[in-house]
Scaffold this active site. Sequence first.
Site, PDB file in Angstrom:
ATOM      1  CB  SER A 287     -14.707   0.519  -8.012  1.00 25.85           C
ATOM      2  OG  SER A 287     -15.444  -0.021  -8.527  1.00 25.85           O
TER       3      SER A 287
ATOM      4  CE  LYS B 246       3.722  -3.808 -12.200  1.00 24.49           C
ATOM      5  NZ  LYS B 246       4.664  -5.163 -12.484  1.00 24.49           N
ATOM      6  CB  THR B 247      -1.484  -1.448  -4.474  1.00 25.64           C
ATOM      7  OG1 THR B 247      -1.933  -0.421  -5.750  1.00 25.64           O
ATOM      8  CG2 THR B 247      -0.429  -0.118  -4.078  1.00 25.64           C
TER       9      THR B 247
ATOM     10  CE1 TYR C  36      -2.605   6.174 -13.567  1.00 21.93           C
ATOM     11  CE2 TYR C  36      -5.092   5.822 -13.757  1.00 21.93           C
ATOM     12  CZ  TYR C  36      -3.846   5.214 -14.418  1.00 21.93           C
ATOM     13  OH  TYR C  36      -3.510   4.673 -15.068  1.00 21.93           O
TER      14      TYR C  36
ATOM     15  CB  SER D  93      -0.875   0.361   1.267  1.00 17.47           C
ATOM     16  OG  SER D  93      -1.816  -1.088   0.962  1.00 17.47           O
ATOM     17  CB  ILE D  94       0.877   4.668  -1.879  1.00 21.82           C
ATOM     18  CG1 ILE D  94       0.456   4.310  -3.619  1.00 21.82           C
ATOM     19  CG2 ILE D  94       1.452   5.836  -1.495  1.00 21.82           C
ATOM     20  CD1 ILE D  94       0.177   4.502  -4.251  1.00 21.82           C
TER      21      ILE D  94
ATOM     22  CG  ASP E 206     -17.805   2.376   6.718  1.00 26.01           C
ATOM     23  OD1 ASP E 206     -16.829   3.164   5.363  1.00 26.01           O
ATOM     24  OD2 ASP E 206     -18.136   1.689   6.169  1.00 26.01           O
TER      25      ASP E 206
ATOM     26  CB  ILE F 282      -9.382   5.512   0.568  1.00 23.66           C
ATOM     27  CG1 ILE F 282      -9.172   5.838   2.232  1.00 23.66           C
ATOM     28  CG2 ILE F 282     -10.979   4.587   0.984  1.00 23.66           C
ATOM     29  CD1 ILE F 282     -10.238   6.190   3.102  1.00 23.66           C
TER      30      ILE F 282
ATOM     31  CE1 TYR G 254      -8.368   3.355 -11.685  1.00 19.62           C
ATOM     32  CE2 TYR G 254      -9.316   5.555 -11.951  1.00 19.62           C
ATOM     33  CZ  TYR G 254      -8.360   4.408 -11.317  1.00 19.62           C
ATOM     34  OH  TYR G 254      -7.854   5.066 -10.132  1.00 19.62           O
TER      35      TYR G 254
ATOM     36  CE  LYS H 242      -8.588   7.525  -7.322  1.00 17.95           C
ATOM     37  NZ  LYS H 242      -8.261   7.182  -6.040  1.00 17.95           N
TER      38      LYS H 242
END
Length: 270
Positions: free
Chosen positions: A98, A198-199, A150, A21-22, A66, A95, A160, A167
């Site tokens: 989808s 790559k996550t 993004y 994760s970033i 949440d 966060i 996407y 976004k």
Amino acid sequence: MAYNLLQGKKGIIFGALDEKSIAWKVAQRAREEGAEFVLTNAPLAMRMGEIKKLAEECQAQIIPADATSVEDLTNLFTQSQEILGGKIDFVLHSIGMSPNIRKGKSYGDLNYEWFQKTLDVSALSFHKVMHVAEKLDAMNEWGSILALSYIAAQRVFPDYTDMAQAKAMLESIARSYGQRFAKLKKVRVNTISQSPTKTTAGTGVGGFDAFYDYADKMSPLGNASAEDCANYCLTLFSDLTRMVTMQNLLHDGGFSSVGISEEIVAQMSK
Ligand code: NAI
């Protein structure tokens, strides 16, 4: 290398799921730079237990929330201020989710309830975070709030699907709330538009490997890694960027300014 950029700063980091994760990299680097922070994620993600390793490493406490629940967020900001002993200097919103992408729905065949969920989790939650921070007067002056975006917000990447709209909304919320929070508390609000990474969230998008390689070949510096992204986040939390606000900041190795690259031409000529 550490520069003590965040010495004495207190933060909340959303979205560290696992080592890829970033947000995980941001937490590690923020700690190295002297920050203290609370880690948070959705209760469901907590059950996977990975985040505990990160919390130990960073000497951070974990508060489940949440991000679509104003109640959970209110509890998070209240408890975080108690734990950290004061108001918050920086927030990372990392966060995205989808259900339509998870279920492989094409853009012409979206489930609209899921679409609403995508928008709620991936975009509206950013508004809710700032709404709660404002109502509780939880931010310090000259604080910094950041979300990750993004380039599909501006350009079409068919796989996407509804995340593109999420976004676009996220970046719009950063501008609108950025103006408000600057006036109220001199708090800045920005989004970083990151290269494909790559996550878990990234690789869930159909055709990810192909557009990861494509972006890498298009970008003169190559794709920006999660570690690079973390470093950029830290500069935006630091006092060195106090006048940067309401921006969508491209962190993409140059991708967004390129029409075509020699590597892509070579590949197409094969
Ligand atoms: P990740 O899968 O590690 O992180 C996504 C996080 O969102 C997870 O920790 C997940 O538990 C959390 N989350 C989902 N629903 C939630 C909810 N209701 N409440 C609270 N948290 C919730 O993936 P990654 O890539 O680190 O994603 C972080 C951000 O970076 C996302 O906004 C993503 O869209 C963005 N981004 C990712 C790129 C990529 O290629 N990986 C490229 C550009 C932006």
